[in-house]
Design a protein around this motif. Sequence first.
Motif, short mmCIF file in Angstrom:
data_model
loop_
_atom_site.label_atom_id
_atom_site.label_comp_id
_atom_site.label_asym_id
_atom_site.label_seq_id
_atom_site.Cartn_x
_atom_site.Cartn_y
_atom_site.Cartn_z
N THR A 95 7.59 9.18 -7.26
CA THR A 95 7.60 8.83 -8.68
C THR A 95 6.34 9.43 -9.29
N PHE A 96 6.53 10.24 -10.32
CA PHE A 96 5.42 10.95 -10.94
C PHE A 96 4.92 10.25 -12.19
N GLY A 97 3.63 10.41 -12.45
CA GLY A 97 3.09 10.04 -13.74
C GLY A 97 3.43 11.10 -14.78
N THR A 98 3.01 10.86 -16.01
CA THR A 98 3.35 11.78 -17.11
C THR A 98 2.44 12.99 -17.18
N GLY A 99 1.41 13.02 -16.36
CA GLY A 99 0.54 14.19 -16.30
C GLY A 99 -0.64 14.13 -17.25
N THR A 100 -1.73 14.78 -16.84
CA THR A 100 -2.93 14.95 -17.67
C THR A 100 -3.22 16.43 -17.79
N SER A 101 -3.27 16.94 -19.01
CA SER A 101 -3.63 18.34 -19.24
C SER A 101 -5.14 18.47 -19.24
N LEU A 102 -5.66 19.31 -18.38
CA LEU A 102 -7.10 19.56 -18.32
C LEU A 102 -7.41 20.86 -19.03
N LEU A 103 -8.25 20.79 -20.05
CA LEU A 103 -8.73 21.97 -20.76
C LEU A 103 -10.19 22.16 -20.39
N VAL A 104 -10.59 23.40 -20.12
CA VAL A 104 -11.94 23.71 -19.71
C VAL A 104 -12.60 24.56 -20.79
N ASP A 105 -13.68 24.04 -21.36
CA ASP A 105 -14.45 24.80 -22.34
C ASP A 105 -15.39 25.76 -21.62
N PRO A 106 -15.41 27.01 -22.06
CA PRO A 106 -16.28 27.99 -21.37
C PRO A 106 -17.77 27.73 -21.59
N ALA A 146 -5.21 23.33 -16.10
CA ALA A 146 -3.87 23.07 -15.57
C ALA A 146 -3.43 21.67 -15.98
N VAL A 147 -2.24 21.32 -15.57
CA VAL A 147 -1.75 19.94 -15.74
C VAL A 147 -1.75 19.27 -14.38
N TYR A 148 -2.27 18.05 -14.32
CA TYR A 148 -2.41 17.33 -13.07
C TYR A 148 -1.52 16.09 -13.08
N PHE A 149 -0.77 15.96 -12.01
CA PHE A 149 0.17 14.84 -11.89
C PHE A 149 -0.20 13.96 -10.71
N CYS A 150 -0.25 12.68 -10.96
CA CYS A 150 -0.38 11.68 -9.90
C CYS A 150 1.02 11.23 -9.52
N THR A 153 0.86 -1.19 0.00
CA THR A 153 0.00 0.00 0.00
C THR A 153 0.89 1.24 0.00
N PRO A 154 0.83 2.01 -1.05
CA PRO A 154 1.71 3.17 -1.16
C PRO A 154 1.07 4.42 -0.57
N TYR A 155 1.84 5.48 -0.53
CA TYR A 155 1.32 6.81 -0.31
C TYR A 155 1.09 7.42 -1.69
N LEU A 156 -0.04 8.07 -1.87
CA LEU A 156 -0.41 8.59 -3.19
C LEU A 156 -0.74 10.07 -3.11
N PHE A 157 -0.44 10.76 -4.18
CA PHE A 157 -0.57 12.21 -4.21
C PHE A 157 -1.13 12.65 -5.56
N TRP A 158 -1.82 13.78 -5.54
CA TRP A 158 -2.13 14.53 -6.74
C TRP A 158 -1.54 15.93 -6.59
N TYR A 159 -0.75 16.32 -7.60
CA TYR A 159 -0.21 17.66 -7.68
C TYR A 159 -0.80 18.35 -8.90
N VAL A 160 -0.90 19.69 -8.85
CA VAL A 160 -1.40 20.48 -9.96
C VAL A 160 -0.33 21.50 -10.37
N GLN A 161 -0.22 21.69 -11.68
CA GLN A 161 0.72 22.69 -12.20
C GLN A 161 -0.04 23.69 -13.06
N TYR A 162 -0.17 24.91 -12.58
CA TYR A 162 -0.78 25.98 -13.35
C TYR A 162 0.26 26.54 -14.32
N PRO A 163 -0.18 27.19 -15.38
CA PRO A 163 0.75 27.66 -16.42
C PRO A 163 1.91 28.46 -15.85
N ARG A 164 3.11 28.09 -16.27
CA ARG A 164 4.35 28.79 -15.92
C ARG A 164 4.62 28.80 -14.41
#
Lengths: 114, 114
Positions: B103-114, B87-91, B30-41
């Motif tokens: 150890t990070f995943g490769t990330g998922t870019s989330l785009l939000v349509d207005p 933003a981009v979200y990393f597990c 059983t690992p420790y798990l995290f979600w990180y978020v990266q906003y532009p720049r």
Amino acid sequence: EAAVTQSPRNKVAVTGGKVTLSCNQTNNHNNMYWYRQDTGHGLRLIHYSYGAGSTEKGDIPDGYKASRPSQENFSLILELATPSQTSVYFCASGDVNWGAETLYFGSGTRLTVL
Amino acid sequence: AQSVTQPDARVTVSEGASLQLRCKYSYFGTPYLFWYVQYPRQGLQLLLKYYPGDPVVQGVNGFEAEFSKSNSSFHLRKASVHWSDWAVYFCAVSIRNMGYKLTFGTGTSLLVDP
């Protein structure tokens, strides 16, 4: 407010040149890390440190050296920069709590090697 | 060694719609798990973290994640997405006896349509 500051923010270097990326933290954390971020790879660990005077190799250390002269400062050194080292580099400090570590990241250094 | 897979490189949702970002991990225990978020720049920021215990973890800004040992997953959810979630979200996963290194995943870019 905990802070991790990286310098420079952007850097252009020539192939074969020496590059030093600097990182300073005011969190008083023992652990510090250097990652590089590339599309399709996420973040990959280059070097890390458990305290002043210590450096450890991460997952992709080839072509990089690290230096931790004090609790606050952690540098990444490219002795002979190559175009494959063009990337965005992130420094982080780590706070261990309940058996897991939370990382606090700087804003990154964008390095271009021509 | 542990690993993390984020199968979706990019996800697009409409503002106000619900969101799920997928994360699968590979580790015997059983690992420790995290979600990180990266906003532009910017550097990465912690959204939430899982320690062994309650499988549903609440994070900042209305995010939550659910740990499933049977599915080896740690999916991120939000009931109603806001444009500022773009933003981009990393597990990420860490193992205590591996020195806490993430150890990070490769990330998922989330785009939000207005």
